[in-house]
Design an enzyme around this catalytic site. Structure first.
Site, PDB file in Angstrom:
ATOM      1  N   TYR A   1      17.419  30.142  99.017  1.00  0.00           N
ATOM      2  CA  TYR A   1      17.779  29.381  97.824  1.00  0.00           C
ATOM      3  C   TYR A   1      17.331  30.064  96.534  1.00  0.00           C
ATOM      4  CZ  TYR A   1      18.334  25.507 101.176  1.00  0.00           C
ATOM      5  OH  TYR A   1      18.690  24.715 102.232  1.00  0.00           O
TER       6      TYR A   1
ATOM      7  N   HIS B   1      16.384  29.607 109.519  1.00  0.00           N
ATOM      8  CA  HIS B   1      17.454  28.950 108.770  1.00  0.00           C
ATOM      9  C   HIS B   1      18.764  28.874 109.545  1.00  0.00           C
ATOM     10  CE1 HIS B   1      18.645  28.139 104.300  1.00  0.00           C
ATOM     11  NE2 HIS B   1      19.260  27.321 105.114  1.00  0.00           N
TER      12      HIS B   1
END
Length: 265
Positions: free
Chosen positions: A55, A111
């Site tokens: 992110y 992830h």
């Protein structure tokens, strides 16, 4: 939040780590926008914040955590290893901790399965990080039950959580049962993108309780015992997302919302 947020136990050495069932997602929020969203959420009573190396906002999240004045022991912070960092696990986590300004995170996730594979060798590094105290709990994101079994078989350690896209339209009892039978907590992301907020069933339930469809979706997660991390950078919407503990869905309403999953399968 006028009502304390319930928490669920996550498997961890030495006893369970508790994760608040409602958290703030920060995907696509960066800079001042990410900082302000986290500060707003913490001021409103959120104590669970979800970020990721991918992110590119860990530094902004970390500043907000530090400036909030909330005791570290009250916070639950998640970050994630990008799949292309497999083989660089320790260095990636240390970079995350520096950016966040923390000595440890509460949850570290893979992830996505690197190259679509479970990668037990990566999971071994996660187990080592947990043993070293750099993360309290470890888990995965976007993994299948079979891939979770592969990690457990190779290392003897089962992921504590699987963070997956989830909403009423995604509801599948087989997925729920597969995770629960392994004592893996289901954590849902993108709760508002996966089910149209204009769905007639959702709108009718929201009208019956005098709340928004978004609040119904979050309450549905909470009553099922799922963790959910709605993302918003708008103060009014963050406050709305926090206000889901003052009403309860009936069994019939829960069943009707569960039924939305049949339209996707």
């Amino acid at each position: 939040m006028s009502v304390p947020v319930p928490a669920l136990p996550l498997r961890a050495p030495g006893g369970a780590v508790e994760i608040p069932v409602l958290g703030l997602g920060t995907w696509q929020a960066r800079g001042a926008e990410a900082y302000d969203a986290v500060r707003t959420a913490l001021d409103l009573g959120f104590r669970h914040v979800d970020t990721a190396t991918m992110y590119a906002n860990e530094r902004d999240v970390g500043r907000a955590l530090a400036d909030s004045g909330v005791d570290r022991d009250e916070l639950f912070v998640t970050t994630k290893l990008p799949p292309d960092r497999a083989g660089q696990e320790a260095a990636t986590l240390e970079a995350s901790l520096r950016a966040l300004g923390l000595e440890h995170v509460d949850l570290w996730l893979v992830h996505w399965p690197p190259q679509g594979r479970a990668r037990p060798e990566t999971w071994e590094r996660f187990v080592e990080a947990q043993q070293a105290g750099r993360t309290r709990a470890i888990g995965v994101s976007n993994y299948s039950a079979g891939q979770i079994d592969e990690l457990a078989a190779a290392t003897g350690v089962t992921p504590a959580i699987d963070q997956i896209p989830w909403s009423p339209r995604d509801y599948d009892p087989a997925v729920v049962d597969a995770l629960r039978s392994r004592s893996v907590v289901l954590e849902g992301y993108s709760p508002f993108k996966r089910t149209p907020m204009s769905d007639a069933t959702l709108v009718a339930v929201a009208h019956a309780h005098g709340v928004t469809p978004q609040q119904v979706v979050l309450r549905w997660h909470v009553q099922h015992g799922f963790v959910v991390i709605p993302k918003s950078v708008t103060p009014a919407r963050i406050a709305q997302n926090a206000d889901v503990f003052g009403f309860a869905l009936t069994d019939a309403e829960m069943a009707a919302l569960d039924g939305l999953g049949q339209t996707r399968r």
